[in-house]
Design an enzyme around this catalytic site. Sequence first.
Site, PDB file in Angstrom:
ATOM      1  N   VAL A  11      -1.446   4.293   5.122  1.00  0.00           N
ATOM      2  CA  VAL A  11      -1.350   2.563   5.369  1.00  0.00           C
ATOM      3  C   VAL A  11       0.100   2.694   5.985  1.00  0.00           C
ATOM      4  CG1 VAL A  11      -0.938   0.660   4.091  1.00  0.00           C
ATOM      5  CG2 VAL A  11      -2.777   2.144   3.208  1.00  0.00           C
ATOM      6  N   GLY A 168     -12.608   8.963   3.825  1.00  0.00           N
ATOM      7  CA  GLY A 168     -11.408   8.485   3.380  1.00  0.00           C
ATOM      8  C   GLY A 168     -11.634   7.097   2.683  1.00  0.00           C
ATOM      9  N   LYS A 186      -7.915  -4.765  -8.937  1.00  0.00           N
ATOM     10  CA  LYS A 186      -7.836  -5.840  -8.028  1.00  0.00           C
ATOM     11  C   LYS A 186      -8.432  -7.530  -8.639  1.00  0.00           C
ATOM     12  CE  LYS A 186      -9.005  -2.525  -4.540  1.00  0.00           C
ATOM     13  NZ  LYS A 186     -10.093  -1.677  -3.964  1.00  0.00           N
TER      14      LYS A 186
END
Length: 390
Positions: A11, A168, A186
Amino acid sequence: MIISILGHGVVGKGVWDMLQNRSEFTVRNVLVKKGEKTASFMVESFDEVLGDDSELVIECMGGVDPAFKFTSECLKAGKSLITSNKALVAAHGIELMELARERNLSFLFSAACGGAIPILQNLHLARQSDSILWAGGILNGTTNYILDSMDRRNLSFEEALGQAKALGYAEADPTADLSGMDTMRKIMLISMVAYDVLPNSDYNLEGIQNVSACDFEVAKELGYTIRLLGRCGLAASGRLYSYVQPMLCPLSDIFAGVRLNTNLAQYQGQNSGLMGFSGQGAGRYPTASAILRDVWSVLGGQKQMLEKKCLVGFACNDAAECARSYFVRIDDEGLEKLSGKVGVQRIVRKDNGKTFAITDKVTIKVMHDAISELRSKGHVVFFAEMKEEA
Ligand code: HSE
């Protein structure tokens, strides 16, 4: 705006790439692991970021330690914070929010739930003018990839997990993906934004570790497929329920059509009705794109994603709103014990000592408690909510 980035992995590198050639932003420093400095903008010591002139720090390291230490020190030093780290927000989001609020700094984390999908920012907007009745959905790409591949491509669980790792999607250690904990984190973030409540105990969690090819076979005969969903919502009592569990979705249900690693998040607004967002829930540029949206929001003056001080809450999964029928695969001996705890509506199939059955409606809490007691006595069980069509 001067920005520093903590982390240059999947990221962090995506954020770095996306911030290049943008005249509005200057990236001052990028913190990398010791021995991994390969360019002049990289630093190996956190103190160099802490002491630099950045106004905003973007945390993309992952994990809680040292991410919590670094991010709290950045806020104390007067730097605003954006993070994509759901484990950090689920564990310490309330403290970070208060640190930011006391200093009138920004703290945004939309990339931590659903990657590119704008579910948190939209919930933040929606709740200002509407009441959110429930929110959730398919929020983990790895488990959806596995379930969809077992169903449509006849892969084994292990083959599908191997592919999800190679592509991934899975975490380095996929335990949290498979156990449903990644989805639950989440859901915790969704609950914080929609309700100012972090449901960090008494929630019910069931992942996909116990699913096998025979469950898909029987589900298909019934006109269903299997998906892993999480949800939190408001009970009539004003308390919140929250859970993650596999669901048998009718083939015509929108969730049955969610393919590969796609995520689909929904919320039900009292006035807006059902709203949904589908797309890439993970990956370098999808996640970086959500971080960039937050960067623009900080530039526009947004400070928080929560309305009020967030409280820690207990889930009320025994509320009337939590009554569901379940699909169960269990050994014949276990079935007798199960029917002593929850009513069995009908037997779907008996096969080699295993029974596939549908239960009467019971609350999520009653069902999870019953299954955990059966497992503690050595019974092998797979169970999934019979999802009603939205
Ligand atoms: N392992 C996670 C997933 C990554 O599969 O969805 C994004 O949170």
